[in-house]
Structures are given as structure tokens and as C-alpha cells.
Design a protein around this motif. Structure first.
Motif, PDB file in Angstrom:
ATOM      1  N   LYS A 308       0.861  -1.140  -0.086  1.00  0.00           N
ATOM      2  CA  LYS A 308      -0.298   0.037  -0.049  1.00  0.00           C
ATOM      3  C   LYS A 308       0.766   1.406  -0.041  1.00  0.00           C
ATOM      4  N   GLU A 309       2.069   1.206   0.142  1.00  0.00           N
ATOM      5  CA  GLU A 309       3.083   2.361   0.632  1.00  0.00           C
ATOM      6  C   GLU A 309       3.355   3.273  -0.559  1.00  0.00           C
ATOM      7  N   VAL A 310       3.267   4.283  -0.690  1.00  0.00           N
ATOM      8  CA  VAL A 310       4.248   5.230  -1.639  1.00  0.00           C
ATOM      9  C   VAL A 310       5.583   5.475  -0.871  1.00  0.00           C
ATOM     10  N   VAL A 311       6.441   5.085  -1.893  1.00  0.00           N
ATOM     11  CA  VAL A 311       8.171   5.124  -1.597  1.00  0.00           C
ATOM     12  C   VAL A 311       8.956   5.953  -2.326  1.00  0.00           C
ATOM     13  N   ILE A 312       9.883   6.471  -1.569  1.00  0.00           N
ATOM     14  CA  ILE A 312      10.849   7.294  -2.328  1.00  0.00           C
ATOM     15  C   ILE A 312      12.093   6.517  -2.057  1.00  0.00           C
ATOM     16  N   ASP A 313      12.816   6.574  -3.340  1.00  0.00           N
ATOM     17  CA  ASP A 313      14.246   5.841  -3.396  1.00  0.00           C
ATOM     18  C   ASP A 313      15.016   6.966  -3.827  1.00  0.00           C
ATOM     19  N   ALA A 314      15.703   7.538  -2.744  1.00  0.00           N
ATOM     20  CA  ALA A 314      16.841   8.758  -3.218  1.00  0.00           C
ATOM     21  C   ALA A 314      18.035   8.084  -3.449  1.00  0.00           C
ATOM     22  N   TYR A 315      18.829   8.504  -4.344  1.00  0.00           N
ATOM     23  CA  TYR A 315      20.132   8.017  -4.565  1.00  0.00           C
ATOM     24  C   TYR A 315      20.130   6.694  -5.541  1.00  0.00           C
ATOM     25  N   SER A 316      18.988   6.501  -6.473  1.00  0.00           N
ATOM     26  CA  SER A 316      18.214   5.360  -6.890  1.00  0.00           C
ATOM     27  C   SER A 316      19.379   4.646  -7.813  1.00  0.00           C
ATOM     28  N   GLY A 317      20.636   5.326  -8.431  1.00  0.00           N
ATOM     29  CA  GLY A 317      21.199   4.597  -9.290  1.00  0.00           C
ATOM     30  C   GLY A 317      20.522   4.040 -10.415  1.00  0.00           C
ATOM     31  N   ILE A 318      20.698   2.912 -10.980  1.00  0.00           N
ATOM     32  CA  ILE A 318      20.312   2.187 -11.888  1.00  0.00           C
ATOM     33  C   ILE A 318      18.669   1.613 -11.517  1.00  0.00           C
ATOM     34  N   GLY A 319      18.141   1.683 -10.492  1.00  0.00           N
ATOM     35  CA  GLY A 319      16.885   1.388 -10.079  1.00  0.00           C
ATOM     36  C   GLY A 319      16.987   0.195  -9.398  1.00  0.00           C
ATOM     37  N   THR A 320      18.062  -0.285  -8.887  1.00  0.00           N
ATOM     38  CA  THR A 320      17.977  -1.750  -8.351  1.00  0.00           C
ATOM     39  C   THR A 320      16.866  -1.853  -7.074  1.00  0.00           C
ATOM     40  N   MET A 321      17.186  -1.102  -6.162  1.00  0.00           N
ATOM     41  CA  MET A 321      16.259  -1.087  -4.961  1.00  0.00           C
ATOM     42  C   MET A 321      15.023  -0.559  -5.235  1.00  0.00           C
ATOM     43  N   SER A 322      14.665   0.424  -6.008  1.00  0.00           N
ATOM     44  CA  SER A 322      13.517   0.828  -6.600  1.00  0.00           C
ATOM     45  C   SER A 322      12.549  -0.426  -6.989  1.00  0.00           C
ATOM     46  N   LEU A 323      13.107  -1.004  -8.075  1.00  0.00           N
ATOM     47  CA  LEU A 323      12.527  -1.971  -8.595  1.00  0.00           C
ATOM     48  C   LEU A 323      12.264  -2.952  -7.810  1.00  0.00           C
ATOM     49  N   ALA A 324      13.036  -3.611  -6.841  1.00  0.00           N
ATOM     50  CA  ALA A 324      12.869  -4.660  -5.784  1.00  0.00           C
ATOM     51  C   ALA A 324      11.482  -4.292  -5.048  1.00  0.00           C
ATOM     52  N   MET A 325      11.794  -3.013  -4.552  1.00  0.00           N
ATOM     53  CA  MET A 325      10.413  -2.533  -3.746  1.00  0.00           C
ATOM     54  C   MET A 325       9.230  -2.421  -4.317  1.00  0.00           C
ATOM     55  N   ALA A 326       9.343  -2.040  -5.608  1.00  0.00           N
ATOM     56  CA  ALA A 326       7.997  -1.599  -6.476  1.00  0.00           C
ATOM     57  C   ALA A 326       7.048  -2.927  -6.292  1.00  0.00           C
ATOM     58  N   GLN A 327       7.694  -4.252  -6.184  1.00  0.00           N
ATOM     59  CA  GLN A 327       6.989  -5.374  -6.363  1.00  0.00           C
ATOM     60  C   GLN A 327       6.338  -5.475  -4.826  1.00  0.00           C
ATOM     61  N   HIS A 328       6.566  -4.687  -4.072  1.00  0.00           N
ATOM     62  CA  HIS A 328       5.766  -4.673  -2.678  1.00  0.00           C
ATOM     63  C   HIS A 328       5.176  -3.333  -2.259  1.00  0.00           C
ATOM     64  N   ALA A 329       5.183  -2.638  -3.226  1.00  0.00           N
ATOM     65  CA  ALA A 329       4.786  -1.002  -2.614  1.00  0.00           C
ATOM     66  C   ALA A 329       3.626  -0.578  -3.948  1.00  0.00           C
ATOM     67  N   LYS A 330       2.993   0.423  -3.483  1.00  0.00           N
ATOM     68  CA  LYS A 330       2.051   0.946  -4.271  1.00  0.00           C
ATOM     69  C   LYS A 330       2.638   1.485  -5.499  1.00  0.00           C
ATOM     70  N   TYR A 331       3.583   2.568  -5.031  1.00  0.00           N
ATOM     71  CA  TYR A 331       4.245   3.156  -6.133  1.00  0.00           C
ATOM     72  C   TYR A 331       5.664   3.833  -5.717  1.00  0.00           C
ATOM     73  N   VAL A 332       6.496   3.553  -6.612  1.00  0.00           N
ATOM     74  CA  VAL A 332       7.786   4.162  -6.053  1.00  0.00           C
ATOM     75  C   VAL A 332       8.489   5.175  -6.944  1.00  0.00           C
ATOM     76  N   TYR A 333       8.863   6.367  -6.221  1.00  0.00           N
ATOM     77  CA  TYR A 333       9.475   7.425  -6.927  1.00  0.00           C
ATOM     78  C   TYR A 333      10.955   7.356  -6.743  1.00  0.00           C
ATOM     79  N   GLY A 334      12.048   7.497  -7.610  1.00  0.00           N
ATOM     80  CA  GLY A 334      13.472   7.357  -7.706  1.00  0.00           C
ATOM     81  C   GLY A 334      13.969   8.627  -8.177  1.00  0.00           C
ATOM     82  N   VAL A 335      15.184   8.917  -7.567  1.00  0.00           N
ATOM     83  CA  VAL A 335      15.772  10.036  -7.982  1.00  0.00           C
ATOM     84  C   VAL A 335      17.286   9.932  -7.907  1.00  0.00           C
ATOM     85  N   GLU A 336      18.066  10.152  -9.228  1.00  0.00           N
ATOM     86  CA  GLU A 336      19.296  10.008  -9.152  1.00  0.00           C
ATOM     87  C   GLU A 336      19.988  11.068 -10.097  1.00  0.00           C
ATOM     88  N   VAL A 337      21.190  11.320  -9.550  1.00  0.00           N
ATOM     89  CA  VAL A 337      21.914  12.608 -10.382  1.00  0.00           C
ATOM     90  C   VAL A 337      22.611  12.073 -11.767  1.00  0.00           C
TER      91      VAL A 337
END
Ligand code: SAH
Length: 454
Positions: A308-337
């Protein structure tokens, strides 16, 4: 010259080693004046020679170990200790894990943080783990060599077995070195700013075995380039990508500003936690694949996701943790420089058929402020910043957005402690910190801490 040091350069003396610095150097005290001594351990009595004195501390070199620590291990090859590749190689692995736990605990104590530090999660085989290598190419006594710098210098120590690297990468480096010898491609000469081949960088997918070779050159033109490429492909069948990065500058920064493709794909594909990831040359990718899965598993567990969670993955690189979390969350926002890393992350989302994610290119501190201004409310915030930790403006935005949980993946206990103190001021509370050893044989310390609002 005025100095307060109670010892002089070249002075020989016998000392007891009392402590280890966060860089893995032994510390001896002479009338309260600290001397840092590589390759020594607490509890050892050492005969040493002072090599450098400063106002507040000095350096010395061990001449003889008069007593040895029970934690000392004999490395089969002393080269590792001469170079910076395995600065804790002389300490038993058990001792290294304790050292890392203790280092964090000590920093917390100094910062008045009352957070227990759990025993470090280590590796069963704490060597041959690195999936990435970056080695200098130099001419030594008329022969082209690859290896590692001697500690604190730019003098190359030739090596063929790098101990902590994937052995397939070690072999590839030797093959490329031999091709450079065969075609007599001039190595970079730092003092004269001449020559062509500066560094060889290699990345290898731990699961996929796909290999990328990046030739880092001083000049755009490389003599016998076609023969080199053909030789690499012929002798290293795992290579799916050959890139070139031109770096004409007199700098310690290895990669040039851009990379161009010489052969194949411009990325390698690898798997983490069952997901596929394309990784291009300039993108960050964790170097220890076995421990990365443990680190991510711990971090994601701590995020407490239910779908159910909205998640922010800050310093997300190529999205490794973001995508792993997206499978268990409502939505994930990633940010990377790093822009190419964000492009990788977007491609990786598609590659895995994951649609409940969005990746933004930009500085985490700025994008976080923007998200806050836009009214985004996150339940969980994952942060995995570089060594300098979080920007103050980032922490301020967290304090305003007030996610219920913050999971902090840190590669630097000092900035972790600073940031945890700041987060505490916003009402966050950490139960414990879990170190995970991502860099066996080295002093680097990675950890996961979950904070929740009181
Ligand atoms: N979580 C990712 C990446 C962690 S490494 C993983 O596990 O693979 C830290 C990342 O932060 C790097 O990709 C780096 O490019 C990025 N970075 C550094 N400074 C940044 C900033 N100010 N804003 C956003 N990202 C930044």
C-alpha cells in the motif's frame, strides 16, 4: 622548524599498538602523540621507524613485529599489503567484522547516539568478490604492466591475482595486458603526460557472466585498435561490450567525461534478487553481488512494505532497490543525479515489466524539495547516499514530508551519525544499525538503519 611532535623523522622506537583507525592503520601513542602504522594490529608490540611527523600526528613504518596479535593472518602474498587493495588483509575475517561493528558503535558514541550496532553480516568466502576492476597500465623497466598502486603513491606494483576481484576479471586483465604488449600500445606516462593507455576497467555480471571492457585512453586515437578489439573478442568470449573513454587530463579521476562504444552493447545485463538490470559504463552498480542481495533484502525488510505504500528511493542509481521495492509497494519514486543511470533505471523498469515506478534525474536534495512542494506524501523513504551523506536541505525536506519510515543505507559511519542526529531532531528514532560487509579485506563500512517517527 617548529613542531610539537615528541618524535623525529627516521627515529626508531618500540611501541604498543592500541587501536585501529577507520582506515585500518594501527595507532600507537608516544606521550599522547598518535603515530599511524600500516600493517599493525591492536595488542602488537612493534619496532618502527618514524616516516613523517606533523603537528598533531605522525606516520611510521613497522620494521619488526615483536609480538603478534592472535587476530593476525599471514597473507600468502605480501603484495596485497604493499598496495591499497586489501588494507585489512592482515586481520582475520572475524576480526574485520568486529572492527566494522565497533567502528560504527564508536562513532555513534562520540555523537551521543544511543543506537545498538548489530554484529556485521559477513561473507562465507570473503575474497574474489568484486565484479568491477579499474587498473592502471604503466611502463615499468621497459615492459607494459598492469597492477595496483603502492599504498599512498602512484607507483605501480605489477599484479596478476588481485585477491578480492572476480578471478575471471583478473584473467581478462592479463589477456588485455598481453595484447597491449603484443601490439606495443604505449601506456600512459603520468609525469611526462605522454602515452595512450591509461586504465583498463572491467565489469562482469556475477550471474550473467556478461563482461564490459572500458579502455581509458589519454588520446582519442589508439594504435592497432582494431587488432586490440579483435584480440579481446577472440580471447575473452564473455565480452559483450567494449567501450572507450578518452581522458586527456592530468588528473586522478579515472574516467573521461564521455564513453563511446567500440563494440557490441553499451551495457551489460545482470540479475539481482531475480530481476534483470542493464548497467551502462557510467552508472553506479554495487561491487559485491553476493552481499548486495543481503543488503537489499535487509533494507527492503526494514521498509516494512505491504503493497500500500508510496516509497521514495533517493540516490537510486540504475533502480535496483526501487524495482525490488516496487514489487511490494503501491508506487515508487526514484531520484538519481547521473543521467545515464536514470536512463538505465527507466529501461530496467520496462525490462522487468514494472510500471508503478517513476525515475527523476536530478539532485536528490532539489528533487525532494520539489516533490514536497508538489504535495507528494511518501510513507517510506529509502536513502543510499554517497560518502558525504545527505545534504542538510534534503534532511529538512524529510522533516517536512514526514515519511513514517526512513531506511538509511550508508557507506560512511561518520556522515551516517551526523544525519541520524539531524533526523532525531525531527522526531525520528532508530532501533538498531545493521552493518553488512560489502568490502571484505578493506576498511569500508556499509550499514542499514531504519528510523521511524516516535
Ligand atoms: N541505491 C543504488 C545506488 C547507490 S550509490 C544502488 O544500490 O545501486 C549512490 C548513488 O547516488 C549513485 O548512483 C550516485 O550517482 C548518486 N548520487 C550522488 N549524489 C547525488 C545527489 N546529490 N542526488 C542524487 N543522486 C546522487
Amino acid at each position: 622548524m617548529k613542531t610539537t611532535a615528541p618524535v623525529e623523522k627516521n627515529q626508531e622506537l618500540t611501541v604498543d599498538i592500541e587501536d585501529l583507525t577507520y582506515e585500518g592503520m594501527g595507532v600507537a601513542k608516544v606521550d599522547g602523540y598518535p603515530l599511524f602504522v600500516a600493517d599493525t594490529l591492536p595488542g602488537e608490540k612493534v619496532k618502527l621507524v618514524v616516516t613523517k611527523t606533523g603537528k598533531n600526528f605522525g606516520f611510521a613504518r613497522a620494521l619488526e613485529l615483536l609480538t603478534t596479535s592472535p587476530d593476525r593472518v599471514d597473507l600468502k602474498d605480501k603484495t596485497y599489503m604493499q598496495t591499497g587493495i586489501a588494507p585489512l588483509g592482515h586481520l582475520s575475517y572475524e576480526g574485520q567484522l568486529k572492527f566494522k561493528q565497533h567502528q560504527i558503535a564508536e562513532v555513534f558514541q562520540k555523537s551521543h547516539l544511543d543506537i545498538p550496532v548489530l554484529p556485521t553480516i559477513g561473507m562465507e568466502k570473503p575474497y574474489a568478490y568484486r565484479n568491477k576492476a579499474q587498473v592502471p597500465v604503466r611502463m615499468l623497466y621497459g615492459e607494459i604492466q598492469t597492477g595496483f598502486y603502492r599504498k599512498g603513491s602512484h607507483n605501480l606494483v605489477p599484479m596478476e591475482d588481485y585477491y578480492i576481484q572476480d578471478p575471471a576479471i583478473d584473467k581478462a586483465i592479463v589477456i588485455i595486458r598481453d595484447l597491449l604488449r603484443q601490439y606495443n600500445v604505449a601506456p600512459y606516462n603520468e609525469s611526462q603526460q605522454k602515452g595512450v593507455m591509461r586504465n583498463i576497467m572491467i565489469r562482469r555480471g556475477h550471474f550473467s557472466h556478461e563482461m564490459m571492457v572500458i579502455l581509458i585512453t589519454r588520446t582519442r586515437d589508439v594504435p592497432h585498435l582494431n587488432e586490440l578489439i579483435a584480440g579481446i573478442l577472440n580471447k575473452i568470449p564473455e565480452v559483450v561490450s567494449i567501450m572507450q573513454s578518452v581522458n586527456p587530463k592530468n588528473t586522478n579521476v579515472v574516467l573521461g567525461r564521455t564513453v563511446k562504444k567500440l563494440y557490441g552493447k553499451s551495457f551489460i545485463r545482470d540479475q539481482i534478487l531475480g530481476l534483470n538490470f542493464d548497467i551502462s559504463a557510467l552508472s553506479f552498480y554495487q561491487v559485491n553481488p553476493v552481499q548486495t542481495e543481503r543488503l537489499y533484502t535487509r533494507a527492503i525488510e526494514q521498509a516494512g512494505l505491504t503493497g500500500k505504500e508510496v516509497v521514495i528511493d533517493a540516490y537510486s542509481g540504475i533502480g535496483t532497490m526501487s524495482l525490488a521495492m516496487a514489487q511490494h509497494a503501491k508506487y515508487v519514486y526514484g531520484v538519481e543525479v547521473v543521467v545515464p543511470a536514470v536512463a538505465d533505471a527507466k529501461r530496467n523498469a520496462k525490462l522487468n515489466g514494472i510500471h508503478n515506478v517513476k525515475f527523476e534525474a536530478g539532485k536528490a536534495e532539489e528533487v525532494m524539495q520539489q516533490w514536497k512542494a508538489d504535495g507528494l506524501e511518501a510513507d517510506v523513504l529509502m536513502v543510499d547516499p554517497p560518502r558525504k551523506g545527505l545534504a542538510k536541505s534534503f534532511v529538512d525536506a524529510v522533516g517536512q514530508m514526514k515519511p513514517k519510515r526512513v531506511v538509511y543505507v550508508s557507506c560512511n559511519p561518520a556522515t551516517l551519525a551526523r544525519d541520524l542526529s539531524l533526523l532525531q531532531e525531527f522526531g525520528y528514532h532508530a532501533k538498531e544499525t545493521q552493518p553488512v560487509d560489502m568490502f571484505p579485506q578493506t576498511q569500508h563500512i556499509e550499514s542499514v538503519t531504519m528510523l521511524s517517527l516516535d
